[in-house]
Write a protein that holds these residues in place. Structure first.
Motif, PDB file in Angstrom:
ATOM      1  N   HIS A  59     181.565 -34.259  33.175  1.00  0.00           N
ATOM      2  CA  HIS A  59     182.885 -34.813  33.478  1.00  0.00           C
ATOM      3  C   HIS A  59     183.215 -34.682  34.958  1.00  0.00           C
ATOM      4  O   HIS A  59     183.888 -35.525  35.525  1.00  0.00           O
ATOM      5  N   GLY A  98     180.643 -38.524  32.286  1.00  0.00           N
ATOM      6  CA  GLY A  98     181.688 -38.015  31.404  1.00  0.00           C
ATOM      7  C   GLY A  98     181.459 -38.369  29.951  1.00  0.00           C
ATOM      8  O   GLY A  98     182.393 -38.706  29.231  1.00  0.00           O
ATOM      9  N   ILE A  99     180.213 -38.291  29.500  1.00  0.00           N
ATOM     10  CA  ILE A  99     179.907 -38.722  28.137  1.00  0.00           C
ATOM     11  C   ILE A  99     179.652 -37.568  27.178  1.00  0.00           C
ATOM     12  O   ILE A  99     179.484 -37.781  25.987  1.00  0.00           O
ATOM     13  N   LEU A 100     179.585 -36.344  27.700  1.00  0.00           N
ATOM     14  CA  LEU A 100     179.282 -35.221  26.810  1.00  0.00           C
ATOM     15  C   LEU A 100     180.557 -34.505  26.400  1.00  0.00           C
ATOM     16  O   LEU A 100     181.503 -34.397  27.172  1.00  0.00           O
ATOM     17  N   ASP A 101     180.537 -34.012  25.183  1.00  0.00           N
ATOM     18  CA  ASP A 101     181.616 -33.131  24.741  1.00  0.00           C
ATOM     19  C   ASP A 101     181.123 -32.376  23.510  1.00  0.00           C
ATOM     20  O   ASP A 101     180.063 -32.698  22.970  1.00  0.00           O
ATOM     21  N   PRO A 139     179.598 -39.695  22.328  1.00  0.00           N
ATOM     22  CA  PRO A 139     180.343 -40.423  21.312  1.00  0.00           C
ATOM     23  C   PRO A 139     179.408 -41.047  20.276  1.00  0.00           C
ATOM     24  O   PRO A 139     178.372 -41.613  20.642  1.00  0.00           O
TER      25      PRO A 139
END
Ligand code: SF4
Ligand code: SF4
Ligand code: SF4
Ligand code: FES
Ligand code: FES
Lengths: 161, 815
Positions: B162, B167-170, B183
């Motif tokens: 991020h 900003g694609i990891l969580d 996602p």
């Protein structure tokens, strides 16, 4: 990934989101409203939601996947749940699940093509005394009645269409 | 009131004084006490989630988390007491109960923090019920191997992705199923990953590793050496981790540094099997391996013979824009002093030369640096600069995170448009007009105050008159920005108390757009460090400076014309690190020209299409095999060392040897022209002129009434896969259409009845080419994209480089 723009989903989602724009924090409410509207969380709707609320899509997905009550695939109008909690394990829920899979012709987690039914498992519904337990549309259904209830539901369902 | 007095505390018996706000873990690190930690990562925000860094503070009943807790005066901290060790061991043993014990074959062995703490704390692996998570592995891309089974959920990758990535990891899912994912839990290559590899660099375990590293060496076998990436003008520093002379992996020298995919993963070409190691000489029509002396003689004799027969003006040279200043310097000496010719050319002619030269002449101040971008309050980004030179992106993010406002001028609904406070929509041909409208709006809003510093410049009157004249033409874009957007943008940009930086790519916008952008900086009095002219070529500024002796070269570098137009026909050509046949527009014309040559020397790493036509082929080296310097887009002289020896002789030595044969024995000494290059570099950054506004020329506004689709060369991803080196470093795998993709908006595709993947024939004023359709949701209708140096771009944009736009017609290919 969807390569077409889903104009109707976009617009519908945007209208749902109007009251949520600019509100800090509680985007879980927005997720609820979107799911209410579509019955699940369509991919395109989540993309629009992330854009409109200026949140990273990854965060939106992180929250959506966190809560059990959010669904990323369409769900059936009737939900059949086989309990796989400890008590039900002991009393042979695996066999029940197998039987349900063959009766409904669905695998655990799947929804029928006509969206009449979803089959899934659940972790202890709090009636361990009745184990093994099957819950259909939030009602605990005695084992011997399960198949009949499903048959009735699928008839009723056809009648609706 | 904010506490500012220094704080004194005691850690493990040592008294330390630190600034207020310092955490205990930082204070300890300052005196060399390394408190065990997993989730804490210097440079990233602490989350305090792993609880490995707990310490005891005398007088407190329970331990505190050292990466979150701030030092307070007088506290006495114990970092390694038996209680603490016991608690930490518990944490590690819990993690081990879900961690595959593959240290024997694990690439991370030796640098893995879990392994290290397990060892240091004497953790037993079987203390808890062992239950492996059994997550699927993501190995569907060429660069990053993601195995969530090794993950300790420290969240470092999430934070850095991020901070500076896509900003694609969580964290996804919950409870025991929790993992780090994208996602819909898709593989990285389907999730918009930039492959910046930042996450790999900070991961403390083997959950994220460089795919290319696998089995090629573990940390204790590697040595580390710092160099510079050579893929764009940002000149990022790269640490090479070497086993012998092979690059096993890379990292950044900073704590949380940035490299884009190219700088991090673009090195496999150095040891690619197709790399040339020995010279080739043409014998009876075919290229055969020759020894060095023979090949160097042949090269020198061939060029001398052409000069002897046709005169010095018949010899020419083309040099790549990624070579070092030192190599460029030796090359131009060889051509000028050795062969007596001034015929020097580069690809810059169609890659931003005009803009670079204009900036050199018109922007009197020092250029902005990447740090200036990170520290700005207002950013004006025009076009695709942040893709052509990806290092801009994390700096933009950094600025945004500390509250900067972003104004984006462009047509692409991607991350810049989404992050922008104001998106000034403009079709590619309208960007210049939009900037002029912004200038007019600034002046209008300023009418009463009269505060704009630009009004005081001598040429202001001229400027304003020309601006007014230009603006009688409407913005050539019906879907362009409206009044309120312009006012919003000018409210941000016109706030003179805010530090602003204007960012564009020299090779991505037209001259008119560039000077309109500089005007905006000048109008608002931003005469220093307010313009960042990004550029895709690594050493564009250096090449220009060295070839032009510090002045902008008058003739050199204009699309081959000095070489092949006019009366002096070039008959002998020396091409160094460039491949005109595949990388220049008009490849057919080039092929024809090359066919007419009496003698051609090509020095390249690979047998490129151009090299295949040569009489002598000399294996070139990479800048990391030479050492030297670049001049970055910010105008700074960036030096780098040699990190590995060249394959073969290496560019500097080859040039010196040919020089000796041409009678300039001291070329080798000139190979270290440090003082001269420094002088040239300083000339390049601070011309001695006063700020001046540039009267907009009305002609730039003439936009033909071309309904339909305009095509533009636009970097919509971070990796131009048409680069010969990147292709041989795994990047080709990332591009589904192999350089022949054409991106269309869903609306245009629908109107044309075209779906994804269909082959179309595109007709531009220059040429016709077939391409495969990629539907891109980010595109405004009426605009089609091709990657800037893809073959299809070179064909269709041909004469209108760098940007076009050119109107195109599309039809479905008949097979
Ligand atoms: S490579 Fe970069 S963009 Fe991709 S997941 Fe890692 S940090 Fe994010
Ligand atoms: S993948 Fe690595 S960095 Fe990311 S949470 Fe897991 S262990 Fe930490
Ligand atoms: S941003 Fe430019 S210099 Fe930095 S790593 Fe990427 S290509 Fe190399
Ligand atoms: S375990 Fe099935 S109801 Fe409790
Ligand atoms: S390092 Fe402090 S809690 Fe993880």
């Amino acid at each position: 990934m969807g390569s077409e723009r889903h104009t109707s989903v976009d617009e519908h989602t945007r209208s749902i989101l109007v009251p949520h724009i600019g509100r800090q924090g509680a985007f879980v409410d927005a997720l609820h409203d979107v799911q209410q509207a579509f019955g699940y969380l369509p991919e395109q709707a989540l993309r629009v939601l992330a854009d409109e609320l200026k949140l990273p899509l990854s965060q939106v997905w992180g929250v959506a996947s966190f809560y059990d009550q959010f669904y990323s695939v369409p769900r059936g109008r009737n939900i059949v749940r086989v309990c796989t909690g400890t008590a039900c394990q002991v009393r042979g829920c695996q066999a029940v699940l197998q039987r349900m899979e063959s009766v409904m012709d669905l695998k655990n987690g799947e929804t029928s093509a006509d969206r009449a039914f979803t089959l899934e498992t659940v972790n202890c519904v709090g009636c361990c005394g009745l184990a093994p337990v099957v819950v259909i549309n939030k009602k605990v259904v005695p084992n011997r009645d399960v198949e009949r209830v499903i048959r009735d539901l699928s008839k009723g369902d056809e009648g609706d269409e | 009131m904010k506490e500012t007095a220094p704080i004194t505390l005691t850690i493990d018996g040592r008294e330390i004084t630190v600034a207020p706000g310092t955490t205990i873990i930082e204070a300890a690190a300052a005196v060399g006490i390394d408190i065990p930690h997993l989730c804490y990562c210097p440079g990233l925000k602490s989350t305090g989630s792993c609880r490995l860094c707990i310490v005891e503070i005398e007088g407190l009943r329970s331990p505190v988390v050292a990466c979150k807790r701030k030092a307070t005066p007088g506290i006495v901290v114990h970092t390694d007491s038996p209680t603490i060790r016991e608690a930490r061991r518990f944490v590690v043993e819990l993690l081990l109960s879900r961690h595959p014990r593959e240290c024997l074959v694990c690439d991370k062995s030796g640098t893995c923090r879990l392994q290290r703490y397990a060892y240091e704390l004497g953790a037993r692996a079987d203390h808890f019920l062992v239950e492996y998570p059994n997550h699927p592995v993501d190995d569907g891309n060429p660069f990053i191997l993601r195995d969530p089974n090794y993950c300790v959920l420290c969240g470092r990758c999430v934070r850095i992705c991020h901070l500076q990535g896509a900003g694609i990891l969580d964290f996804i899912d919950r409870g025991l199923k929790t993992k780090v994912g994208t996602p819909w839990d898709r593989p990285l290559d389907q999730s918009g990953c930039d492959f910046c590899g930042s996450c790999v660099e900070v991961c403390p375990t083997a959950a994220l590793i460089e795919r290319q590293q696998r089995g090629r060496g573990r940390e204790w076998e590697l040595r580390r050496s710092t160099s510079v990436c050579g893929y764009c003008g940002a000149a990022c520093a790269v640490d090479m981790h070497l086993k012998g002379d092979e690059i096993v992996r890379t990292s950044t020298p900073q704590q949380v540094g940035y490299l884009c995919a190219r700088g991090r993963f673009g090195w496999a070409h150095l040891s690619h099997p197709e790399r040339l190691t020995m010279p080739l000489v043409r014998e009876n029509g075919t290229l055969v391996t020759a020894d060095w002396a023979e090949a160097l003689d042949a090269a020198a004799n061939g060029l001398t013979a052409v000069r002897g027969q046709w005169g010095p003006g018949s010899v020419g040279g083309i040099i790549g824009t990624g070579v070092s200043n030192e190599v460029a310097h030796a090359f131009q000496r060889l051509m000028r002093a050795g062969l007596g010719t001034d015929n020097l050319d580069t690809s810059l002619g169609f890659k931003g030369l005009d803009v670079l030269r204009d900036i050199h002449e018109i922007y009197s101040g020092k250029r902005a640096t990447l740090e200036d971008i990170a520290g700005a309050d207002v950013l004006l980004v025009i076009g695709d600069a942040a893709r052509r030179s990806p290092a801009i992106w994390p700096k933009v993010k950094q600025a945004l995170a500390s509250g900067a406002s972003l104004i984006y001028v462009g047509f692409y609904h991607g991350r810049l448009a989404k992050a922008a406070s104001v998106w000034l929509r403009s079709r590619p041909e309208a960007a210049e007009a939009v900037l002029h409208h912004m200038a007019a709006t600034l002046l209008r809003l300023d009418v009463e105050g009269g505060r704009l510093p630009g009004r005081r410049y001598g040429d202001f009157r001229n400027y304003r008159t020309a601006l007014q004249r230009a603006l009688t033409k409407p913005v050539p874009d019906p879907e362009g920005p409206d009044e309120s957007d312009l006012i919003a943008a000018c409210t941000f940009f016109g706030d003179l108390s805010r530090k602003a930086v204007v960012i564009f790519a020299a090779d991505g916008i037209t001259r008119g757009t560039a000077s309109a952008a500089v005007n905006l900086a000048y109008l608002t009095g931003r005469t220093e460090r307010a313009v960042y002219p990004a550029v895709s070529a690594a050493n564009a500024a250096g090449i220009l400076t060295v070839l032009g002796n510090g002045k902008a070269p008058a003739e050199s570098g204009s699309r081959g014309t000095p070489l092949f137009a006019g009366k002096t026909l070039v008959r002998g050509l020396y091409v160094l690190a460039e491949d005109p046949l595949s990388a220049f527009p008009d490849s057919e014309r080039w092929r024809e020209m090359m066919g007419k040559l009496d003698f051609l020397v090509v020095q390249d790493m690979f047998l490129t299409p151009t090299a295949a036509l040569a009489d002598v082929v000399l294996p070139a080296s990479s800048h990391v095999e030479e050492g030297g310097s670049f001049i970055s887009a910010a105008g700074q002289l960036v030096r780098f060392d040699r990190v590995i020896p060249p394959v073969g002789m290496g560019n500097p030595e080859i040039l010196a040897q040919i020089g000796a044969r041409l009678g300039i024995p001291r070329l080798r000494d000139v190979n270290d022209p440090t003082a001269e290059i420094e002088r040239l570099a300083s000339n390049c950054t601070a011309p001695d002129s006063k700020p001046a506004l540039f009267a907009p020329s009305v002609s730039h506004f003439v936009v033909e009434d071309t309904p339909g689709i305009s095509l533009v060369g636009y970097a919509s991803c971070f990796y131009p896969v048409h680069d010969a080196k990147l292709r041989r470093s795994g990047f080709a795998e990332l591009e589904p259409y192999d350089g022949d993709g054409i991106a269309l908006s869903p609306e245009d595709a629908e109107a044309l009845g075209i779906v994804e993947g269909v082959e179309v024939v595109a007709l531009s004023p220059h040429s016709q080419a077939s391409a495969r359709v990629k539907i891109d949701n980010g595109l405004l209708p009426g605009v089609a994209l091709v990657s800037p140096d893809a073959p299809v771009a070179l064909a269709l944009l041909g004469g209108s480089w760098p940007l076009g736009p050119v109107p195109i017609r599309l039809s479905v290919a008949t097979t």
